[in-house]
Design an enzyme around this catalytic site. Structure first.
Site, mmCIF file in Angstrom:
data_model
loop_
_atom_site.group_PDB
_atom_site.id
_atom_site.type_symbol
_atom_site.label_atom_id
_atom_site.label_comp_id
_atom_site.label_asym_id
_atom_site.label_seq_id
_atom_site.Cartn_x
_atom_site.Cartn_y
_atom_site.Cartn_z
ATOM 1 N N GLY A 1 0.857 -1.194 0.000
ATOM 2 C CA GLY A 1 0.000 0.000 0.000
ATOM 3 C C GLY A 1 0.885 1.234 0.000
ATOM 4 O O GLY A 1 1.313 1.710 -1.052
ATOM 5 N N HIS B 1 -26.280 18.091 15.330
ATOM 6 C CA HIS B 1 -27.576 17.438 15.094
ATOM 7 C C HIS B 1 -28.014 16.576 16.282
ATOM 8 O O HIS B 1 -29.128 16.031 16.258
ATOM 9 C CB HIS B 1 -27.511 16.536 13.851
ATOM 10 N N GLU C 1 -4.644 7.809 -1.620
ATOM 11 C CA GLU C 1 -3.704 8.756 -2.268
ATOM 12 C C GLU C 1 -2.699 9.328 -1.264
ATOM 13 O O GLU C 1 -2.405 10.524 -1.269
ATOM 14 C CB GLU C 1 -4.470 9.844 -3.020
HETATM 15 C C1 LIG Z 1 -11.775 3.191 -0.675
HETATM 16 C C2 LIG Z 1 -10.367 3.117 -1.176
HETATM 17 C C3 LIG Z 1 -10.082 3.458 -2.485
HETATM 18 C C4 LIG Z 1 -8.789 3.331 -2.982
HETATM 19 N N1 LIG Z 1 -8.529 3.584 -4.300
HETATM 20 C C5 LIG Z 1 -7.316 3.252 -4.823
HETATM 21 C C6 LIG Z 1 -7.085 3.317 -6.238
HETATM 22 O O1 LIG Z 1 -7.948 3.714 -7.028
HETATM 23 N N2 LIG Z 1 -5.874 2.890 -6.713
HETATM 24 C C7 LIG Z 1 -4.887 2.429 -5.885
HETATM 25 O O2 LIG Z 1 -3.843 2.053 -6.387
HETATM 26 N N3 LIG Z 1 -5.080 2.395 -4.537
HETATM 27 C C8 LIG Z 1 -6.258 2.779 -3.991
HETATM 28 N N4 LIG Z 1 -6.468 2.707 -2.628
HETATM 29 C C9 LIG Z 1 -5.401 2.210 -1.782
HETATM 30 C C10 LIG Z 1 -4.826 3.272 -0.857
HETATM 31 O O3 LIG Z 1 -4.053 4.166 -1.586
HETATM 32 C C11 LIG Z 1 -4.060 2.523 0.246
HETATM 33 O O4 LIG Z 1 -5.024 1.939 1.092
HETATM 34 C C12 LIG Z 1 -3.146 3.449 1.011
HETATM 35 O O5 LIG Z 1 -2.073 3.825 0.208
HETATM 36 C C13 LIG Z 1 -2.598 2.787 2.285
HETATM 37 O O6 LIG Z 1 -2.097 1.507 2.009
HETATM 38 P P1 LIG Z 1 -2.544 0.274 2.936
HETATM 39 O O7 LIG Z 1 -4.027 0.277 2.965
HETATM 40 O O8 LIG Z 1 -1.857 -0.932 2.439
HETATM 41 O O9 LIG Z 1 -2.026 0.659 4.375
HETATM 42 P P2 LIG Z 1 -0.529 0.508 4.913
HETATM 43 O O10 LIG Z 1 0.432 1.081 3.949
HETATM 44 O O11 LIG Z 1 -0.325 -0.889 5.362
HETATM 45 O O12 LIG Z 1 -0.593 1.461 6.191
HETATM 46 C C14 LIG Z 1 -1.148 1.054 7.436
HETATM 47 C C15 LIG Z 1 -0.835 2.150 8.448
HETATM 48 O O13 LIG Z 1 0.599 2.295 8.575
HETATM 49 C C16 LIG Z 1 0.967 3.632 8.300
HETATM 50 N N5 LIG Z 1 2.241 3.686 7.619
HETATM 51 C C17 LIG Z 1 2.650 2.941 6.548
HETATM 52 N N6 LIG Z 1 3.873 3.309 6.164
HETATM 53 C C18 LIG Z 1 4.254 4.326 6.988
HETATM 54 C C19 LIG Z 1 5.415 5.141 7.104
HETATM 55 N N7 LIG Z 1 6.444 5.017 6.260
HETATM 56 N N8 LIG Z 1 5.448 6.088 8.080
HETATM 57 C C20 LIG Z 1 4.404 6.217 8.936
HETATM 58 N N9 LIG Z 1 3.274 5.479 8.875
HETATM 59 C C21 LIG Z 1 3.212 4.561 7.915
HETATM 60 C C22 LIG Z 1 -0.148 4.180 7.412
HETATM 61 O O14 LIG Z 1 -0.182 5.589 7.441
HETATM 62 C C23 LIG Z 1 -1.356 3.522 8.023
HETATM 63 O O15 LIG Z 1 -1.789 4.247 9.136
HETATM 64 C C24 LIG Z 1 -7.748 2.909 -2.109
HETATM 65 C C25 LIG Z 1 -8.031 2.620 -0.767
HETATM 66 C C26 LIG Z 1 -9.313 2.714 -0.300
HETATM 67 C C27 LIG Z 1 -9.588 2.366 1.148
#
Ligand SMILES: Cc1cc2nc3c(=O)[nH]c(=O)nc-3n(C[C@H](O)[C@H](O)[C@H](O)COP(=O)(O)OP(=O)(O)OC[C@H]3O[C@@H](n4cnc5c(N)ncnc54)[C@H](O)[C@@H]3O)c2cc1C
Length: 379
Positions: free
Chosen positions: A131, A338, A363
């Site tokens: 992610g 509300h 994003e």
């Molecule tokens: C509804 C929805 C729509 C989406 N649409 C798209 C899309 O169209 N295309 C696409 O490619 N992706 C999409 N995403 C994916 C989204 O970009 C990722 O969920 C996001 O980048 C976070 O990745 P992850 O969910 O794997 O969380 P992780 O990366 O596993 O993060 C988990 C937690 O750890 C923290 N963390 C991770 N790394 C660090 C760091 N280096 N320093 C501090 N904290 C950190 C994060 O901030 C978070 O709190 C979407 C997600 C959702 C929920």
């Protein structure tokens, strides 16, 4: 910096605001309930040129600058956060990848149908195990003569189940880290491309979030965007611009929560007077409006720098970070004003809260954006 907007900007914003109020807003609760992709709304938005706003008319776009595009997305998101994501993923992500890194033939084949609203676009970067840490992706694209063979899985892809064009990132060199990532145009009817399903989400309903599989998907070399290894840089540049529109989504949702709270506070009477007479409520409203105004200014600051071709990484991250957090806070206060009515679906504020939360995740999470801002400050 000059934040004054031209008459044209104002006219565009007013036109989109009217459409949002008259056409999208009355459908928003139903979209939230059914979570069905609003094909008919997309057709109507295409008629108005809202499916390719920031691209030149030569490629089927509306030729708007980023201020106007962001303002329009704000208005759309004020009516429905889900529709805001549909446009943002389609335009800011898929469209910008094609526009900036596609050649003329690719523009004609894939970008024009998106901008004219005949097809939907999506941007497939994230994976189950990759992610925030994009370079750890495991989807591969192996060269085989004049083709690439793509294998892997993508998760969380907005519009992924309804898109004809899925801009897909894959490793063409698994040993090269982020330098081994390349972007491709995958088409929904490519053999081996499978939509595994969509997520049942907290909010952002109406915009499907899909899990995608690529099983020996063979695509010709001319569906590559740019060169081998360009993908990571392209993704980051695209996401930087995308963050301005996610900021716009946040501003729109926050404005909706403020509007609803203002109306309710003047209607609702307790202790023989409208609750808007209580200073505690007035201060909430004052803070909500101040946050909305500040977020909007940050959004236009980033849009302005992008328009002028100046660096805007920090400013886009700040606009998105601040707007995301205040949209959740403002929606939270909207519910509080509300009272119990804010906690049920008879009023829209609980939807605004659920829709706002997403901004802090996609994003670039708020944590990752703080990293981005700090890196820019300390360089
Ligand atoms: C509804 C929805 C729509 C989406 N649409 C798209 C899309 O169209 N295309 C696409 O490619 N992706 C999409 N995403 C994916 C989204 O970009 C990722 O969920 C996001 O980048 C976070 O990745 P992850 O969910 O794997 O969380 P992780 O990366 O596993 O993060 C988990 C937690 O750890 C923290 N963390 C991770 N790394 C660090 C760091 N280096 N320093 C501090 N904290 C950190 C994060 O901030 C978070 O709190 C979407 C997600 C959702 C929920």
């Amino acid at each position: 910096m000059d934040f004054s907007r031209s008459t044209e900007h104002r006219q565009i914003q007013e036109m989109v605001a009217e459409f949002a109020d008259d056409v999208i807003a009355p459908r928003a609760a139903e979209l939230d309930r059914t979570d069905e992709f609003p094909w008919d709304l997309v057709d109507e938005m295409a008629e108005l040129g809202l499916m390719g706003m920031p691209f030149p008319t030569a490629v089927g776009g509306a030729g708007l600058d980023y201020h106007a595009y962001a303002s329009a997305l704000e208005e759309i998101s004020r009516a429905s956060g889900g529709v805001g994501t549909i446009i943002a993923a389609h335009t800011s992500l898929a469209g910008n990848m094609l526009y900036h890194y596609g050649n003329d033939t690719q523009h004609e084949a894939y970008l024009v149908p998106l901008n004219e609203g005949d097809e939907i676009g999506s941007f497939a970067l994230s994976e189950p195990e990759a992610g925030s840490d994009v370079p750890s992706m495991t989807t591969t694209a192996e060269r085989d003569g004049d083709e690439y063979v793509i294998n892997g899985q993508k998760l969380w892809i907005s519009n992924g189940s309804v898109a004809e064009t899925i801009v897909t990132f894959a490793k063409t060199d698994s040993d090269a880290g982020h330098r081994g990532i390349t972007a491709f145009v995958v088409r929904a009817d490519d053999e081996g491309f499978v939509v595994e399903g969509t997520e049942d989400k907290l909010g952002d309903k109406g915009c499907p979030t899909a899990e995608l599989s690529y099983r020996d998907v063979r695509i010709p070399v001319d569906r590559r965007l740019g060169e081998d290894g360009d993908g990571f840089k392209q993704a980051l540049e695209t996401l930087n611009g995308g963050r301005i529109t996610i900021a716009a989504r946040g501003v729109g949702i926050a404005q909706a929560a403020l509007d609803a709270a203002l109306e309710y506070a003047q209607d609702r009477e307790q202790f023989g007077q409208p609750i808007s007479e209580f200073q505690a409520i007035q201060h909430k409203l004052a803070d909500m409006d101040t946050k909305v105004q500040a977020a909007r200014l940050l959004m236009h600051r980033a849009a302005g720098l992008k328009e002028q071709g100046k660096p805007f990484i920090k400013e886009a991250a700040q606009a998105k970070l601040y707007s995301s957090e205040i949209s959740r806070e403002v929606a939270n206060e909207g519910i509080q004003i509300h009272g119990g009515y804010g906690y049920v679906k008879d009023f829209p504020v609980e939807r605004f809260y659920r829709d706002a939360k997403l901004n802090e995740i996609y994003e670039g999470t708020s944590e990752v954006l703080r990293n981005t801002i700090a890196i820019q400050l300390l360089r």
